[in-house]
Scaffold this active site. Sequence first.
Site, mmCIF file in Angstrom:
data_model
loop_
_atom_site.group_PDB
_atom_site.id
_atom_site.type_symbol
_atom_site.label_atom_id
_atom_site.label_comp_id
_atom_site.label_asym_id
_atom_site.label_seq_id
_atom_site.Cartn_x
_atom_site.Cartn_y
_atom_site.Cartn_z
ATOM 1 N N MET A 149 26.644 12.642 8.759
ATOM 2 C CA MET A 149 26.618 14.100 8.606
ATOM 3 C C MET A 149 25.170 14.535 8.465
ATOM 4 O O MET A 149 24.467 14.095 7.539
ATOM 5 C CB MET A 149 27.431 14.522 7.379
ATOM 6 N N ASP B 44 37.566 19.504 13.699
ATOM 7 C CA ASP B 44 37.143 19.523 12.289
ATOM 8 C C ASP B 44 38.259 20.001 11.380
ATOM 9 O O ASP B 44 38.574 21.192 11.331
ATOM 10 C CB ASP B 44 35.939 20.460 12.135
ATOM 11 N N ASP C 43 26.554 14.655 13.336
ATOM 12 C CA ASP C 43 27.357 15.864 13.284
ATOM 13 C C ASP C 43 26.703 16.939 12.415
ATOM 14 O O ASP C 43 26.622 16.792 11.197
ATOM 15 C CB ASP C 43 28.726 15.477 12.684
ATOM 16 N N GLY C 44 26.240 18.004 13.105
ATOM 17 C CA GLY C 44 25.756 19.154 12.342
ATOM 18 C C GLY C 44 24.342 19.550 12.708
ATOM 19 O O GLY C 44 23.413 18.761 12.551
ATOM 20 N N HIS D 271 35.816 17.519 19.433
ATOM 21 C CA HIS D 271 35.692 17.171 18.004
ATOM 22 C C HIS D 271 36.493 18.177 17.195
ATOM 23 O O HIS D 271 36.284 19.392 17.288
ATOM 24 C CB HIS D 271 34.211 17.214 17.615
ATOM 25 N N GLY E 158 31.470 21.529 6.118
ATOM 26 C CA GLY E 158 32.255 22.706 5.747
ATOM 27 C C GLY E 158 32.085 23.865 6.705
ATOM 28 O O GLY E 158 32.993 24.685 6.864
ATOM 29 N N PHE E 159 30.927 23.930 7.376
ATOM 30 C CA PHE E 159 30.694 25.104 8.227
ATOM 31 C C PHE E 159 29.878 24.728 9.465
ATOM 32 O O PHE E 159 29.054 23.813 9.421
ATOM 33 C CB PHE E 159 29.935 26.190 7.438
ATOM 34 N N GLY E 160 30.109 25.486 10.555
ATOM 35 C CA GLY E 160 29.259 25.331 11.728
ATOM 36 C C GLY E 160 28.032 26.216 11.569
ATOM 37 O O GLY E 160 27.925 27.003 10.619
ATOM 38 N N MET F 34 39.675 20.676 7.703
ATOM 39 C CA MET F 34 39.137 20.953 6.370
ATOM 40 C C MET F 34 40.261 21.424 5.443
ATOM 41 O O MET F 34 41.090 22.256 5.835
ATOM 42 C CB MET F 34 38.065 22.038 6.465
ATOM 43 N N GLY G 19 28.623 22.071 17.929
ATOM 44 C CA GLY G 19 29.583 23.173 17.770
ATOM 45 C C GLY G 19 28.989 24.478 18.258
ATOM 46 O O GLY G 19 29.204 24.906 19.391
ATOM 47 N N SER G 20 28.184 25.109 17.413
ATOM 48 C CA SER G 20 27.703 26.468 17.731
ATOM 49 C C SER G 20 26.774 26.483 18.945
ATOM 50 O O SER G 20 26.670 27.502 19.633
ATOM 51 C CB SER G 20 26.990 27.074 16.517
ATOM 52 N N HIS H 288 37.992 14.714 12.787
ATOM 53 C CA HIS H 288 37.109 14.517 11.633
ATOM 54 C C HIS H 288 37.816 15.098 10.419
ATOM 55 O O HIS H 288 37.926 16.324 10.286
ATOM 56 C CB HIS H 288 35.778 15.238 11.911
ATOM 57 N N SER I 95 32.490 20.453 19.103
ATOM 58 C CA SER I 95 33.274 20.797 17.906
ATOM 59 C C SER I 95 33.871 22.191 18.074
ATOM 60 O O SER I 95 33.152 23.156 18.316
ATOM 61 C CB SER I 95 32.380 20.788 16.655
ATOM 62 N N MET J 66 37.874 16.163 6.906
ATOM 63 C CA MET J 66 37.098 16.497 5.710
ATOM 64 C C MET J 66 38.098 16.925 4.639
ATOM 65 O O MET J 66 38.212 18.116 4.275
ATOM 66 C CB MET J 66 36.096 17.613 6.034
HETATM 67 C C1 DX5 Z 1 30.743 20.697 9.773
HETATM 68 C C2 DX5 Z 1 31.482 20.032 10.934
HETATM 69 C C3 DX5 Z 1 30.646 19.995 12.197
HETATM 70 C C4 DX5 Z 1 30.244 21.371 12.688
HETATM 71 C C5 DX5 Z 1 29.180 21.265 13.759
HETATM 72 O O1 DX5 Z 1 31.414 20.411 8.583
HETATM 73 O O2 DX5 Z 1 31.822 18.706 10.610
HETATM 74 O O3 DX5 Z 1 31.388 19.324 13.210
HETATM 75 O O4 DX5 Z 1 31.371 22.039 13.196
HETATM 76 O O5 DX5 Z 1 28.793 22.577 14.110
HETATM 77 P P1 DX5 Z 1 27.273 22.913 14.472
HETATM 78 O O6 DX5 Z 1 26.964 22.112 15.724
HETATM 79 O O7 DX5 Z 1 27.299 24.404 14.716
HETATM 80 O O8 DX5 Z 1 26.437 22.500 13.319
HETATM 81 ZN ZN ZN Z 2 32.728 17.437 12.261
#
Ligand code: DX5
Ligand code: ZN
Length: 220
Positions: free
Chosen positions: A137, A35, A176-177, A33, A142-144, A37, A198-199, A66, A8, A68
């Site tokens: 999910m 994201d 995811d997440g 991926h 909303g956030f990584g 938003m 992601g992170s 994705h 992501s 959102m």
């Molecule tokens: C959150 C996103 C995820 C997020 C994953 O709303 O849909 O894809 O970026 O990031 P991590 O792996 O850091 O949770």
């Molecule tokens: Zn995502």
Amino acid sequence: MSARLAASILTADFARLGEEVAAAEQAGVDWIHVDVMDGQFVPNLSFGPLVAKALRRATSLPLDVHLMVYQPENLIPAFAEAGAASITVQMEACTHLQRTVQQIRDLGVRPGVALNPSTPLITLEEILPELDMVLIMSVNPGFGGQGYLPGSTSKIARLRRWLQESGLAHVDIEVDGGIKADNAATIIAAGATVLVVGSAVFSGIAPVAENVARLRAHFG
Ligand code: DX5
Ligand code: ZN
């Protein structure tokens, strides 16, 4: 059982997005991926089809979009045009979900539906046979950088059982997440086939290649 790794870009360094995505591809991730938003469906605003178009030039990997966003039907054509391989919409954001899934498929793109943590699996009952992927999910979107919600693991296992029993074993389960090296194997064992990270990929502390290698060691 092995699984695909979808990196992501939400936590990537946006000042060097092309380089970050190239490093992820080099490191051997399977998908990128993306994201999207809208600041309404989730309390964050990310980017639109223009960035997906730029990503298309930066990598040959499938773009796993994705959405959102509310009214995803307004953005689906532009992301299909930008080269998305799959487009996942949120169950909670769609008034006419069957029409939206059909719209994605008619554009030659793999359709997916994402469920927020508190949205029950049963909401998928009528649409499941029309999907290529279900996105579970494992954080509130909303956030990584958030923590994995532990209840997600049983939700993944129940969905995998339901797909097997319904003759729909081909449907991917994407999660995811909050996915890290220390929970990836458990998530895969529960039945996930695509893990979004992601992170733990774009941490900014260790090089992307090192992060991906550490994750891969747990991917089976
Ligand atoms: C959150 C996103 C995820 C997020 C994953 O709303 O849909 O894809 O970026 O990031 P991590 O792996 O850091 O949770
Ligand atoms: Zn995502």
